[in-house]
Design a protein around this motif. Structure first.
Motif, PDB file in Angstrom:
ATOM      1  N   LEU A 318      89.254 -33.062  23.323  1.00 40.17           N
ATOM      2  CA  LEU A 318      89.370 -34.325  22.591  1.00 40.17           C
ATOM      3  C   LEU A 318      90.600 -34.324  21.692  1.00 40.17           C
ATOM      4  O   LEU A 318      91.285 -35.344  21.570  1.00 40.17           O
ATOM      5  CB  LEU A 318      88.104 -34.575  21.769  1.00 40.17           C
ATOM      6  CG  LEU A 318      88.058 -35.885  20.990  1.00 40.17           C
ATOM      7  CD1 LEU A 318      88.294 -37.083  21.909  1.00 40.17           C
ATOM      8  CD2 LEU A 318      86.718 -36.035  20.265  1.00 40.17           C
ATOM      9  N   ALA A 319      90.896 -33.189  21.070  1.00 34.52           N
ATOM     10  CA  ALA A 319      92.091 -33.104  20.231  1.00 34.52           C
ATOM     11  C   ALA A 319      93.348 -33.339  21.067  1.00 34.52           C
ATOM     12  O   ALA A 319      94.271 -34.051  20.641  1.00 34.52           O
ATOM     13  CB  ALA A 319      92.155 -31.739  19.548  1.00 34.52           C
ATOM     14  N   ALA A 320      93.390 -32.763  22.264  1.00 34.65           N
ATOM     15  CA  ALA A 320      94.558 -32.936  23.128  1.00 34.65           C
ATOM     16  C   ALA A 320      94.712 -34.388  23.575  1.00 34.65           C
ATOM     17  O   ALA A 320      95.817 -34.955  23.551  1.00 34.65           O
ATOM     18  CB  ALA A 320      94.440 -32.015  24.347  1.00 34.65           C
ATOM     19  N   TYR A 321      93.621 -35.006  24.001  1.00 31.33           N
ATOM     20  CA  TYR A 321      93.685 -36.414  24.393  1.00 31.33           C
ATOM     21  C   TYR A 321      94.106 -37.293  23.216  1.00 31.33           C
ATOM     22  O   TYR A 321      94.871 -38.252  23.388  1.00 31.33           O
ATOM     23  CB  TYR A 321      92.337 -36.873  24.925  1.00 31.33           C
ATOM     24  CG  TYR A 321      92.089 -36.576  26.383  1.00 31.33           C
ATOM     25  CD1 TYR A 321      92.876 -37.159  27.376  1.00 31.33           C
ATOM     26  CD2 TYR A 321      91.054 -35.729  26.779  1.00 31.33           C
ATOM     27  CE1 TYR A 321      92.646 -36.894  28.728  1.00 31.33           C
ATOM     28  CE2 TYR A 321      90.813 -35.458  28.127  1.00 31.33           C
ATOM     29  CZ  TYR A 321      91.615 -36.048  29.089  1.00 31.33           C
ATOM     30  OH  TYR A 321      91.389 -35.793  30.419  1.00 31.33           O
ATOM     31  N   THR A 322      93.607 -36.974  22.027  1.00 36.09           N
ATOM     32  CA  THR A 322      93.947 -37.771  20.845  1.00 36.09           C
ATOM     33  C   THR A 322      95.436 -37.667  20.533  1.00 36.09           C
ATOM     34  O   THR A 322      96.108 -38.681  20.287  1.00 36.09           O
ATOM     35  CB  THR A 322      93.128 -37.303  19.631  1.00 36.09           C
ATOM     36  OG1 THR A 322      91.731 -37.429  19.924  1.00 36.09           O
ATOM     37  CG2 THR A 322      93.451 -38.145  18.402  1.00 36.09           C
ATOM     38  N   GLY A 323      95.960 -36.440  20.546  1.00 34.53           N
ATOM     39  CA  GLY A 323      97.390 -36.261  20.302  1.00 34.53           C
ATOM     40  C   GLY A 323      98.237 -36.957  21.346  1.00 34.53           C
ATOM     41  O   GLY A 323      99.259 -37.582  21.026  1.00 34.53           O
ATOM     42  N   ALA A 324      97.807 -36.869  22.605  1.00 36.88           N
ATOM     43  CA  ALA A 324      98.555 -37.513  23.680  1.00 36.88           C
ATOM     44  C   ALA A 324      98.500 -39.032  23.575  1.00 36.88           C
ATOM     45  O   ALA A 324      99.493 -39.727  23.822  1.00 36.88           O
ATOM     46  CB  ALA A 324      98.011 -37.058  25.032  1.00 36.88           C
ATOM     47  N   ALA A 325      97.339 -39.567  23.199  1.00 37.63           N
ATOM     48  CA  ALA A 325      97.203 -41.020  23.053  1.00 37.63           C
ATOM     49  C   ALA A 325      98.112 -41.540  21.953  1.00 37.63           C
ATOM     50  O   ALA A 325      98.745 -42.597  22.083  1.00 37.63           O
ATOM     51  CB  ALA A 325      95.749 -41.379  22.759  1.00 37.63           C
TER      52      ALA A 325
END
Length: 373
Positions: A318-325
């Motif tokens: 979730l942290a990775a998706y959030t940073g990417a978003a």
């Protein structure tokens, strides 16, 4: 102007400069290369992650993420099973789902000063997103501001900084829920009476202190815990040997101690190792937050009856998706923004840029073999 707006403006200025240089025959530095665990009835909160979003038009799918993003995870310390599991989740997302480049780096000691140098280096490298678990809520702010002004999306996870110092925070669970669960498990294991102590991580760890505050409030205000006394809070600094020694010190200083609460994966494992095979095994209860794989042997031999945690791999995802978003401009960082985090589902940004992963799970002899992380 918000942090995200400043970051976006910085990116726009950088892109404009790059175009000017290209037109003049100049060159620019090349950019980087080419299921959460089900808790069913054991979860502390039945809320499902898919219910965290409202499914409006702002929600983004996988096709909306920019490819080739450079994303780095900076944990409190490396060589920590909890953060290694989080890193595995983040790496899978960045490399396999988003075709980006991923780096996992950090200090061997969980101190704010050691994290500063890493943040400064990453700022110079110009990574697209930094996923940070902070050792201090304020000491990192200057370095984070510098990284943000250079265009890096700042996403904290697990342990937050002052909201003014980052863009978004991916929280594992609601802090009050964790604190209540910790004291509840301890109370159940000592039949609601006796002396307890807390073995925490670092004295400045934001998440640890928030959970301890809730424990103290519950002890002061909840009549169910009227016969429980918190006699000490000590800090193992998320170091195995120090946590082991602090456990020994607690037991020597408080011969009537009934239970130890350790809301840190390093601390609970070190404390369990001290209790295992000692005269205290089965006499002093130990609970807190740990991973099933590191705690399995202690549950099987009766050293630990029950503990809790969320899936750290899913937290990293979730942290990775959030940073990417954020780096892909799919979200602005404003409350109510929504995005799709792969198989984890849709998430909505809450107040102060907080995103909740979901409820933790209690692990005990009945269910621990169902989990592998």
């Amino acid at each position: 102007m918000t942090r995200t707006q400043r970051r976006t403006r910085s990116i726009a200025l950088t892109m404009g400069l790059a175009m000017t240089l290209a037109a003049c025959g100049g060159t620019t530095q090349d950019s980087a290369q080419d299921d959460p665990v089900a808790g069913d009835e054991e979860t502390l909160d039945p809320t499902d992650a898919d219910d965290t979003a409202d499914g409006d038009a702002n929600a983004g799918g996988a096709e909306d993420y920019e490819e080739g993003l450079a994303i780095t995870m900076l944990p409190k310390s490396v060589n920590n099973p909890y953060f290694e599991a989080s890193s595995d989740g983040a790496q899978m997302v960045v490399e396999d789902e988003l075709s980006g480049t991923y780096e996992y780096t950090g200090p061997s000691e969980a101190t704010a000063s050691s994290q500063v140098s890493y943040i400064n280096t990453l700022s110079q490298q110009g990574v697209d997103a930094l996923l940070l678990s902070a050792n201090d809520p304020n000491a990192l702010c200057s370095s984070l501001d510098q990284a943000s002004s250079g265009g890096t999306a700042i996403v904290t996870f697990d342990s937050d900084v002052d909201p003014e110092c980052r863009d978004l925070f991916v929280s594992q669970v609601d802090g009050e829920e964790v604190g209540r669960a910790l004291i509840e498990m301890a109370a159940e294991q000592i039949d609601g009476a006796g002396e307890i102590a807390i073995l925490s991580a670092t004295a400045n760890a934001t998440n640890q202190n928030a959970w301890i505050d809730v424990i103290e409030q519950e002890l002061a205000n909840n009549p169910d815990y009227a016969d429980i006394e918190l006699v000490a809070t000590v800090y193992g600094d998320d170091e195995d040997e120090k946590s082991f020694a602090e456990t020994q010190g607690l037991l020597q200083a408080h011969p009537d101690l009934e239970a130890i609460i350790s809301p840190t994966t390093v601390g609970i494992a070190a404390a369990a190792r001290y209790l295992q095979g000692s005269d205290y095994q089965g006499e002093v209860a130990l609970t807190g937050l740990g991973t099933p794989n590191q705690m399995r042997e202690f549950v099987e031999d009766g050293t630990v009856e029950e503990f809790a945690l969320w899936d750290p791999g899913a937290l990293g995802e979730l942290a990775a998706y959030t940073g990417a978003a954020l780096a892909s401009d799919m979200i602005t960082g404003e409350e109510g923004d929504t995005f799709t985090a792969g198989d984890l589902g849709e998430y909505v940004l809450g107040q102060d840029g907080v995103i909740l992963l979901g409820p933790p799970t209690r692990f005990n002899a009945e269910n621990i073999d169902e989990f592998d992380f």
